[in-house]
Structure formats: C-alpha cells, structure tokens
Design a protein around this motif. Sequence first.
Motif, PDB file in Angstrom:
ATOM      1  N   GLU A  18      19.281 -43.836  74.983  1.00  0.00           N
ATOM      2  CA  GLU A  18      18.675 -44.576  73.875  1.00  0.00           C
ATOM      3  C   GLU A  18      18.553 -46.058  74.226  1.00  0.00           C
ATOM      4  N   LYS A  19      19.579 -46.606  74.866  1.00  0.00           N
ATOM      5  CA  LYS A  19      19.532 -48.019  75.265  1.00  0.00           C
ATOM      6  C   LYS A  19      18.402 -48.274  76.250  1.00  0.00           C
ATOM      7  N   THR A  40      11.536 -45.489  82.268  1.00  0.00           N
ATOM      8  CA  THR A  40      12.984 -45.337  82.077  1.00  0.00           C
ATOM      9  C   THR A  40      13.622 -44.431  83.126  1.00  0.00           C
ATOM     10  N   SER A  41      12.798 -43.737  83.903  1.00  0.00           N
ATOM     11  CA  SER A  41      13.265 -42.764  84.901  1.00  0.00           C
ATOM     12  C   SER A  41      14.050 -41.612  84.261  1.00  0.00           C
ATOM     13  N   LEU A  42      13.720 -41.309  83.026  1.00  0.00           N
ATOM     14  CA  LEU A  42      14.372 -40.204  82.338  1.00  0.00           C
ATOM     15  C   LEU A  42      13.507 -38.950  82.421  1.00  0.00           C
ATOM     16  N   ALA A  43      14.169 -37.808  82.536  1.00  0.00           N
ATOM     17  CA  ALA A  43      13.450 -36.542  82.445  1.00  0.00           C
ATOM     18  C   ALA A  43      12.850 -36.461  81.044  1.00  0.00           C
ATOM     19  N   LEU A  47      14.307 -37.884  77.531  1.00  0.00           N
ATOM     20  CA  LEU A  47      13.565 -38.906  76.798  1.00  0.00           C
ATOM     21  C   LEU A  47      13.296 -38.429  75.372  1.00  0.00           C
ATOM     22  N   ARG A  48      12.855 -37.188  75.233  1.00  0.00           N
ATOM     23  CA  ARG A  48      12.545 -36.658  73.902  1.00  0.00           C
ATOM     24  C   ARG A  48      13.794 -36.569  73.032  1.00  0.00           C
ATOM     25  N   ALA A  49      14.927 -36.235  73.620  1.00  0.00           N
ATOM     26  CA  ALA A  49      16.179 -36.194  72.852  1.00  0.00           C
ATOM     27  C   ALA A  49      16.547 -37.596  72.368  1.00  0.00           C
ATOM     28  N   ALA A  50      16.410 -38.577  73.237  1.00  0.00           N
ATOM     29  CA  ALA A  50      16.710 -39.965  72.858  1.00  0.00           C
ATOM     30  C   ALA A  50      15.732 -40.446  71.788  1.00  0.00           C
ATOM     31  N   ALA A  52      14.048 -38.602  69.644  1.00  0.00           N
ATOM     32  CA  ALA A  52      14.324 -37.891  68.386  1.00  0.00           C
ATOM     33  C   ALA A  52      15.481 -38.546  67.643  1.00  0.00           C
ATOM     34  N   SER A  53      16.518 -38.917  68.368  1.00  0.00           N
ATOM     35  CA  SER A  53      17.658 -39.583  67.755  1.00  0.00           C
ATOM     36  C   SER A  53      17.262 -40.954  67.208  1.00  0.00           C
ATOM     37  N   LEU A  54      16.495 -41.705  67.991  1.00  0.00           N
ATOM     38  CA  LEU A  54      16.068 -43.035  67.555  1.00  0.00           C
ATOM     39  C   LEU A  54      15.100 -42.949  66.379  1.00  0.00           C
ATOM     40  N   LEU A  55      14.247 -41.931  66.356  1.00  0.00           N
ATOM     41  CA  LEU A  55      13.358 -41.723  65.214  1.00  0.00           C
ATOM     42  C   LEU A  55      14.188 -41.437  63.968  1.00  0.00           C
ATOM     43  N   ASP A  56      15.198 -40.594  64.117  1.00  0.00           N
ATOM     44  CA  ASP A  56      16.064 -40.234  63.005  1.00  0.00           C
ATOM     45  C   ASP A  56      16.831 -41.453  62.481  1.00  0.00           C
TER      46      ASP A  56
END
Length: 169
Positions: A18-19, A40-43, A47-50, A52-56
């Motif tokens: 998330e950061k 971000t070099s994230l899979a 990325l989608r999990a992060a 989703a959490s940030l959207l929430d």
Amino acid sequence: MFNPPTLEDLQETRRANEKLVLKALDSKPEWVETELAKTTSLALSHLRAALASLLDQGRVRRLPGTGTRAVYGLADPGLADVPATPLTSDAKKVRDYLEGRADSALYMSDQLRMTREDVMTALSLLNAHGMITCTFVGSLVIFRLKETQALGQEQAAPEKIATRKKQVA
C-alpha cells in the motif's frame, strides 16, 4: 522446512505494498493499473489487493477510464489524521446514525443537527478506529460503517435477545 506466512506477515506485506502504491499515486494524479504495476514492481495480484484495501479505506479512488482500463488516483475524503482515542458522544451519534445506511457529511449534519465540522471530526475519529469506509460519487463522499462493524453489532443483537428471554423465563 517451509513455514507458510502468518496472517500478520501477509498484513505487513499488504501494508508495505500500500505504501508503494500511495507513493506512486502521489507523483501523478491518474494512473492506469498496468502502469502502476510496472512503476511499483508489484505483481498484478498484489497491486490489486493493495488497491482494494486502499479503496476500502477511502485513500484511493477509481477514476473514469477509457474502455476497460482501470484508472486510479489519490482520494481525499477530507478526514483528519487523528489518534484512535475513545469515541466521543458525537462519534457514537454518527456511528449509530450510519447503522444500516450510507450518507454524506453534509446530509448527516442536517439530520443530526450538528455542524459539518463536528460531523467530520466524528468521522475522523471513527476512521481512526477503522470503523468506516467512504465511496466517491463524483465529488460527493459517501460514508458508511464497515461491514465487519455492522455484522459485529448484528451478531451481538441475538445474544441480547437470548439474554432477555432467559431472564423472563
């Protein structure tokens, strides 16, 4: 021997992701999901999990994109960053009002006969406790209790009813 990650390990990884996402989103107003993954070099799944959490949490919002491209940007629901101190009477009043509904701060202030500033202060405190989420509808911010909060209160209700029945019998 392989030890699977614990729930705490997974949560720590999600917070770190998330950061990374927030740092990237801070550098430019709109990001296409695939560009954000590269930066971000994230899979994509991480990325989608992060996201989703940030959207929430109401910290990121999905913006209108072209076609099926997901576009994201930083969201500012106008909440202050406050410590999770005990809930004030105003915060409890707002929490009780939000049970089973979602609403804007302006409409809540009218319905609860509070100033908008007092409602926002109460919402900031509820947010510090992780009790609310927000959704953006255009420029309007809609607040609601998190489902876990609503479920927790609903599950507590049958226990109260059962207790009352035991006392009566």
